[in-house]
Structures are given as C-alpha cells and as structure tokens.
Write a protein that holds these residues in place. Structure first.
Motif, PDB file in Angstrom:
ATOM      1  N   PRO A   7       0.830  -1.215   0.000  1.00  0.00           N
ATOM      2  CA  PRO A   7       0.000   0.000   0.000  1.00  0.00           C
ATOM      3  C   PRO A   7       0.854   1.249   0.000  1.00  0.00           C
ATOM      4  CG  PRO A   7      -0.021  -1.054   2.154  1.00  0.00           C
ATOM      5  CD  PRO A   7       0.670  -2.002   1.227  1.00  0.00           C
ATOM      6  N   GLU A   8       0.259   2.340  -0.422  1.00  0.00           N
ATOM      7  CA  GLU A   8       0.971   3.611  -0.475  1.00  0.00           C
ATOM      8  C   GLU A   8       1.407   4.033   0.919  1.00  0.00           C
ATOM      9  OE1 GLU A   8       0.269   8.195  -2.129  1.00  0.00           O
ATOM     10  OE2 GLU A   8      -1.314   6.656  -2.255  1.00  0.00           O
ATOM     11  N   SER A  37       2.140  10.050  11.499  1.00  0.00           N
ATOM     12  CA  SER A  37       1.164  10.913  12.164  1.00  0.00           C
ATOM     13  C   SER A  37      -0.250  10.677  11.659  1.00  0.00           C
ATOM     14  CB  SER A  37       1.548  12.380  11.948  1.00  0.00           C
ATOM     15  OG  SER A  37       1.626  12.678  10.562  1.00  0.00           O
ATOM     16  N   GLU A  38      -0.391  10.174  10.416  1.00  0.00           N
ATOM     17  CA  GLU A  38      -1.710   9.866   9.869  1.00  0.00           C
ATOM     18  C   GLU A  38      -2.104   8.420  10.140  1.00  0.00           C
ATOM     19  OE1 GLU A  38      -1.859  10.897   5.775  1.00  0.00           O
ATOM     20  OE2 GLU A  38      -1.028  12.908   6.061  1.00  0.00           O
ATOM     21  N   ARG A  39      -1.138   7.553  10.407  1.00  0.00           N
ATOM     22  CA  ARG A  39      -1.449   6.148  10.706  1.00  0.00           C
ATOM     23  C   ARG A  39      -1.812   5.939  12.172  1.00  0.00           C
ATOM     24  NH1 ARG A  39       3.585   5.169   8.137  1.00  0.00           N
ATOM     25  NH2 ARG A  39       4.375   4.416  10.131  1.00  0.00           N
ATOM     26  N   LEU A  40      -1.425   6.866  13.028  1.00  0.00           N
ATOM     27  CA  LEU A  40      -1.652   6.694  14.458  1.00  0.00           C
ATOM     28  C   LEU A  40      -3.131   6.733  14.773  1.00  0.00           C
ATOM     29  CD1 LEU A  40       0.018   6.379  17.061  1.00  0.00           C
ATOM     30  CD2 LEU A  40      -0.203   8.842  17.380  1.00  0.00           C
ATOM     31  N   ASP A  72      -2.986   3.276  20.258  1.00  0.00           N
ATOM     32  CA  ASP A  72      -1.739   2.729  19.735  1.00  0.00           C
ATOM     33  C   ASP A  72      -0.551   3.013  20.644  1.00  0.00           C
ATOM     34  OD1 ASP A  72      -3.149   1.829  17.599  1.00  0.00           O
ATOM     35  OD2 ASP A  72      -2.483   3.372  16.199  1.00  0.00           O
ATOM     36  N   MET A  73      -0.637   4.047  21.453  1.00  0.00           N
ATOM     37  CA  MET A  73       0.495   4.396  22.306  1.00  0.00           C
ATOM     38  C   MET A  73       0.580   3.441  23.489  1.00  0.00           C
ATOM     39  SD  MET A  73       0.483   8.549  22.437  1.00  0.00           S
ATOM     40  CE  MET A  73       1.941   8.458  23.480  1.00  0.00           C
TER      41      MET A  73
END
Length: 335
Positions: free
Chosen positions: A95-96, A101-104, A108-109
């Motif tokens: 995938p591209e 910052s956009e995948r978070l 997730d942290m």
C-alpha cells in the motif's frame, strides 16, 4: 512516421533470440529456482530488447524479472544491459506509504512511547503571550543588580576603578585596557534581562505553567469526538429512560465544556470514567426506576411448622357422660 521510429518499434532479431543469455543473467541476480518461464520480449529501442520472466518467489505474486539486452550497430554479439525485478499488471503491491502521524490511532500508544506535537498544531495555542522583557516603569530595570550579575559586577569593580563605572556602563570615549570592544565595560556585557522578571517565571508563579493550551479548534475537535462516542445519537442513548443531565452520577467539567459534557461516575454504566454528553443516557440512570420493596408473605392458614400436643390421659370434661362428684365427708358425725 520516421524510419527511426519504425526501427525502434521492431524488435531486433538477435536480441529477441538471446533468451538464454537473459535467463542466465536473471538467475545470477535471483535465488535458485525463483526465475520462471519466459513471458515476453518488448523492444525498448533500436537494437534494445527487454525479456520478462516469471517470478516464483513467495510474496511477489505477479512480479517479473526484466532483463534488458542490447546490440551495437553492425555487431552480432548481444550484450547484457541490466537486470531488475519489476511489478506486472496484476502484481501484488504494498500500500501507499502513509506518514506515522496519519497512521496513528487512539490506543496505539504504549508505555514509554512519545508523541511529539508540531509547532504549528491547530489544536494548541500559546498559553501566555509577550516577550521576556520587564514591563515599562518596572523596578527590574535593564541595569538592575540581580544575584545573577552580582558576581560579574564584583569582577568588573576589581578590574577597573569605581569612578569609571558609569550608569550606562561606558568608561569613556576611548576604550581602556580592561574594556571590551567599542569602549563598553564588562558591566554592559551582563545579561540585561533578569530571570525573575521574565514572562515565563511570572506565569509559573501565577499558576500558568503550560506554554500552550487548547485552541478553539482543539475544543471543537474534542467535543465532536466525545459526542460521537457518547452522545445523543448512540443506540444506548436512544434507549435510555432519561439523559445524563438529570443523572446523579454525572460529574461536571470545568470551563466552557461543562455546558455540554461531564464525566460518568456510575461503575455499572458502560461510560464509567468517560466524558459523556449531557444528552447521553443509559440504563444506569440514577432516577431510572425505584426499586420495589420485597413483598412479605401472608401468615399461613394452617401452621404446619409447629408441633401438636397429645395428652397422655383424657381430660375429664372431654367425654359425653358427666363426671360424678366425689363423696364429701361430713364433719358433723352421727352416732
């Protein structure tokens, strides 16, 4: 159409026949058993042909080994140009790439993870404004003596006569041997702005230690996110007997958000410890229903729990024949 264009689109015969040369080059670049059948040969230019072979390596479905061969003008020897692995029309591609910052996503942290914020983050704005300079007519003037520059003043007094230290820190028109560049004494080189008079220190004393706070845009984004999770349009709120605004388990927030949100403190609610909208609701509302008192059973008609008494001898008055009175002895005797 020019003759050069016609020749470039016509595959060179010797280059097309160099399939073995191309396969050998592909096998040298790839692992053993990875190069498959010959797929096609495409003319790239005048006496330049690219041979495509199937790739049997797992994870590269639809990819092809591309080997380009060429031949010099008026030469019969075909030489190797390059070997590369290229995706085909139906190749399985990654995938591209998307920035982190956009995948978070929320959740997730983990422990030890750091999430830096951008300097121009629209969700934040400065908590206080101004420069670190004393206000006008302040007692903390630029040439005031503070504990930070006291040591420098002592050294300057030892280096120069006391009468040479003027208010401006200039010893005269001409620079002396102990003066700095431009005739300025060491006193003028002392930092003019004391730390105690800085805006940051004053803000910390007033309790405003946060350099940046939520902006109006950040408040709106947070409100939309909370209302989507625990708002009036959720299925739980649609089936609730009453909204949270009238619930006794609602803890109000501080600031402007208290007009629309609060924190749920009902341990049996699905929103316990979450920020909920005042229009949200659930079945754990404090005034949803009054618990009825348990019913007391009626007294039994026949007491089957007590024991019955059975006399060993019949009672004197229990029979149908009246009992004969006992003979009374007369006190007055007769002869």
């Amino acid at each position: 159409m020019s003759a050069a264009t016609t020749r470039s689109r016509t595959p060179d015969r010797l280059c097309v026949e160099a399939v073995d040369l191309a396969r050998t080059a592909a096998e040298e670049a790839a692992a053993p058993g990875v190069v498959g059948e010959h797929v096609s040969a495409v003319a790239e230019g005048d006496r330049v042909v690219t041979h495509f072979f199937e790739c049997k390596e797992p994870g590269y479905r639809g990819w092809r080994w591309a080997v380009t061969v060429a031949r010099a003008s008026r030469a019969k020897l075909v030489t190797l140009d390059e070997t590369v692995l290229l995706p085909g029309p139906d190749a399985l591609l990654a995938p591209e790439w998307v920035p982190w910052s956009e995948r978070l996503r929320p959740g997730d942290m983990g422990p030890g993870d750091l999430l830096p914020t951008e300097a121009e983050d629209l969700r934040l704005e400065p908590g206080y404004s101004g420069e670190d300079v004393p206000p006008p007519n302040s007692v903390l003037a630029a040439d005031a003596v503070t504990p930070q520059n006291l040591a420098d003043l002592v050294e300057a007094e030892d280096a120069e006569p006391a009468e040479d230290l003027t208010a401006g820190g200039v010893a005269g028109a001409e620079a002396g041997p102990e003066e700095g560049p431009g005739g300025v004494s060491p006193v003028a080189a002392v930092p003019a702005v004391p730390a105690r008079g800085s805006i940051a220190s004053v803000a910390e004393e007033l309790g405003m230690r946060r350099a940046r706070v939520l902006s109006r845009y950040g408040l709106h984004v947070a409100a939309d996110r909370w209302d989507e999770s625990f708002g009036a349009k959720t299925p739980m709120a649609q089936a609730a007997p009453a909204p949270c605004v009238s619930c006794g388990f609602l803890l109000p927030l501080a600031g402007s958000l208290r007009q629309a949100f609060g924190v749920c403190a009902n341990e049996f609610s699905p929103a316990d410890g979450r920020v909920v909208s005042l229009a949200y609701g659930c079945g754990g509302h404090s005034e949803a229903a009054v618990m009825p008192k348990p019913l007391r059973p009626a007294p039994p008609v026949l007491d089957s729990m007590a024991s019955d008494t059975f006399p060993l001898r019949p009672s004197p008055d229990s029979g149908s024949v009246p009992a004969e009175p006992e003979d009374e002895t007369e006190d007055l005797g007769h002869s």
